[in-house]
Design a protein around this motif. Structure first.
Motif, PDB file in Angstrom:
ATOM      1  N   UNK A   8       0.802  -1.237   0.000  1.00 29.53           N
ATOM      2  CA  UNK A   8       0.000   0.000   0.000  1.00 29.53           C
ATOM      3  C   UNK A   8       0.828   1.277   0.000  1.00 29.53           C
ATOM      4  N   UNK A   9       1.982   1.247   0.675  1.00 26.76           N
ATOM      5  CA  UNK A   9       2.813   2.444   0.778  1.00 26.76           C
ATOM      6  C   UNK A   9       4.121   2.188   0.027  1.00 26.76           C
ATOM      7  N   UNK A  10       4.052   2.344  -1.290  1.00 26.63           N
ATOM      8  CA  UNK A  10       5.167   1.998  -2.181  1.00 26.63           C
ATOM      9  C   UNK A  10       5.970   3.254  -2.508  1.00 26.63           C
ATOM     10  N   UNK A  11       7.150   3.364  -1.892  1.00 29.89           N
ATOM     11  CA  UNK A  11       8.023   4.513  -2.126  1.00 29.89           C
ATOM     12  C   UNK A  11       9.424   4.067  -2.525  1.00 29.89           C
ATOM     13  N   UNK A  12       9.496   3.028  -3.357  1.00 28.49           N
ATOM     14  CA  UNK A  12      10.788   2.668  -3.939  1.00 28.49           C
ATOM     15  C   UNK A  12      11.151   3.746  -4.959  1.00 28.49           C
ATOM     16  N   UNK A  13      12.438   3.987  -5.195  1.00 26.73           N
ATOM     17  CA  UNK A  13      12.836   5.036  -6.150  1.00 26.73           C
ATOM     18  C   UNK A  13      12.720   4.576  -7.601  1.00 26.73           C
ATOM     19  N   UNK A  14      11.539   4.146  -7.970  1.00 27.47           N
ATOM     20  CA  UNK A  14      11.220   3.701  -9.317  1.00 27.47           C
ATOM     21  C   UNK A  14      11.406   2.196  -9.485  1.00 27.47           C
ATOM     22  N   UNK A  15      10.513   1.589 -10.314  1.00 27.24           N
ATOM     23  CA  UNK A  15       9.376   2.222 -10.959  1.00 27.24           C
ATOM     24  C   UNK A  15       8.346   2.718  -9.943  1.00 27.24           C
ATOM     25  N   UNK A  16       7.753   3.869 -10.235  1.00 31.33           N
ATOM     26  CA  UNK A  16       6.731   4.411  -9.354  1.00 31.33           C
ATOM     27  C   UNK A  16       5.371   3.847  -9.760  1.00 31.33           C
ATOM     28  N   UNK A  17       4.409   3.825  -8.840  1.00 30.41           N
ATOM     29  CA  UNK A  17       3.091   3.248  -9.135  1.00 30.41           C
ATOM     30  C   UNK A  17       2.419   3.917 -10.339  1.00 30.41           C
ATOM     31  N   UNK A  18       1.751   3.103 -11.136  1.00 30.85           N
ATOM     32  CA  UNK A  18       1.110   3.575 -12.370  1.00 30.85           C
ATOM     33  C   UNK A  18      -0.349   3.925 -12.089  1.00 30.85           C
ATOM     34  N   UNK A  19      -0.801   5.055 -12.621  1.00 27.49           N
ATOM     35  CA  UNK A  19      -2.202   5.439 -12.489  1.00 27.49           C
ATOM     36  C   UNK A  19      -3.110   4.375 -13.109  1.00 27.49           C
ATOM     37  N   UNK A  20      -4.248   4.106 -12.446  1.00 30.27           N
ATOM     38  CA  UNK A  20      -5.191   3.107 -12.960  1.00 30.27           C
ATOM     39  C   UNK A  20      -5.663   3.460 -14.367  1.00 30.27           C
ATOM     40  N   UNK A  21      -5.883   4.765 -14.625  1.00 28.47           N
ATOM     41  CA  UNK A  21      -6.340   5.175 -15.958  1.00 28.47           C
ATOM     42  C   UNK A  21      -5.282   4.879 -17.027  1.00 28.47           C
TER      43      UNK A  21
END
Length: 366
Positions: A8-21
């Motif tokens: 739920x709290x993903x703050x790795x320095x990339x890849x960053x979470x992708x927007x659902x749209x």
């Protein structure tokens, strides 16, 4: 077997979470980008939008199918031949990685080296090395992601231009999150990946190519999947070097629209706000930033020394058990430094970042 795909709290320095749209665009059906004119129209839209935000002419934008390393290798092999002089300004894992890459293609490589915990701010030393060597190409990293440092490429570029060399800059993890104008900064080859501040899957490589660089690319005439030259006439001829990834380009177009709507100044401000929050909170916990000077810290990633009473693998496990993903580091920094990414979608909701930092603080107190 159960694999951790995300938390739920993903703050790795990339890849960053992708927007659902944006993800939804990958699920649509697309016809052949080789045979249907609609793909060229979308590609040109993307060129225009990237050119606007990066300060590049539309015809200088190249979007290739492949992870960001494709751009790094392609730009090198398309401009450098065996025996050519290359000067690498290196202050971290990625900077010295470019040294190895240039050596592998047979270049005569020289290095202006800095410590991993400092930015490349000694401009006089850089100027002297450029004048002494007379290189064909000078390489630099804008954001050294493994060490969380932002380098002053806008000050280095004019020094390179004065010497008549090409300036090759990896801004994979900084562009969009940090204002960049490749024309004003005298950047001839600017290299970007889709998975950092653009918050897309790691499937596109983006380049800005100056007129000076196009001339050298034509002279070298390198051939290969990662070659830049075929892209110079791809739009005009409506003939691309290979079947492109229409889904990825459509998603990139969508994300650029969202960012334009927000305003790129605001985008940069939220990245900086997230960075300042990370530094303030971690310093208050008694942690130590990895960069010697806070002024060298990147707005897109914060690098922190692993506390002496912890091993990174144990701290990482404890964080994951509480739904938090931060990142370790690489090379000689592995096990010594951990990193909090604040790129793209990771900066959209600072409350989430606050929660992740609250959890870190509670774990350290235990």
């Amino acid at each position: 077997n159960v694999f951790v795909m995300s938390l739920p709290l993903d703050f790795v320095p990339g890849p960053s979470p992708v927007l659902e749209e944006a993800l939804a665009l990958y699920a649509r059906q697309y016809s052949s980008p080789d045979l249907v004119d609609g793909f060229v129209d979308v590609y040109v839209e993307v060129q225009k939008k990237l050119g606007n935000v990066l300060g590049s002419p539309q015809e200088g934008i190249v979007v290739m199918s492949g992870e960001g390393m494709l751009a790094l290798w392609g730009a090198l092999k398309s401009t450098v031949k065996a025996g050519d002089k290359v000067l690498c300004i290196a202050a971290g894992v990625f900077g010295f990685g470019l040294v190895e890459m240039a050596e592998k293609i047979g270049a005569e490589v020289h290095v202006v080296n800095f410590e991993y915990d400092e930015a490349t701010r000694d401009l006089e030393r850089i100027r002297e090395e450029i004048e002494k060597l007379g290189p064909k190409l000078v390489t630099a990293i804008h954001c050294e992601t493994p060490s969380g440092i932002l380098n002053p490429i806008e000050q280095i570029g004019p020094l390179v231009r004065e010497a008549g060399a090409l300036f090759y800059v990896d801004f994979v993890s900084s562009a969009i999150g940090v204002p960049i104008n490749v024309t004003e900064s005298c950047i001839d080859l600017g290299l970007l990946g889709s998975q950092k501040c653009l918050s897309l899957p790691p499937d596109l490589s983006i380049l800005t190519v100056s007129d000076r660089a196009w001339k050298v690319i034509e002279e070298v005439a390198y051939e290969g999947y990662d070659a830049i030259l075929p892209w110079k006439s791809a739009v005009e001829k409506k003939y691309f070097p290979y079947t492109h990834n229409w889904r990825a380009v459509a998603a990139l177009n969508f994300v650029l629209d969202k960012l334009e709507e927000e305003g790129f100044d605001r985008v940069a401000k939220r990245h900086l706000s997230a960075a300042l929050l990370c530094r303030k909170r971690t310093l208050a916990m008694g942690l130590e930033l990895y960069p010697k000077s806070e002024s060298d810290c990147s707005p897109t990633v914060t690098a922190i020394k692993v506390p002496q009473n912890w091993k990174w693998q144990d701290l990482n496990k404890a964080l994951q058990n509480h739904g938090v993903l931060f990142g370790g580091s690489y090379g000689k920094l592995a096990g010594e430094v951990f990193r909090i990414g604040h790129m793209g979608t990771q900066t959209a909701d600072l409350k989430k970042l606050e929660t992740a930092l609250d959890i870190l603080e509670c774990i350290l107190k235990q």
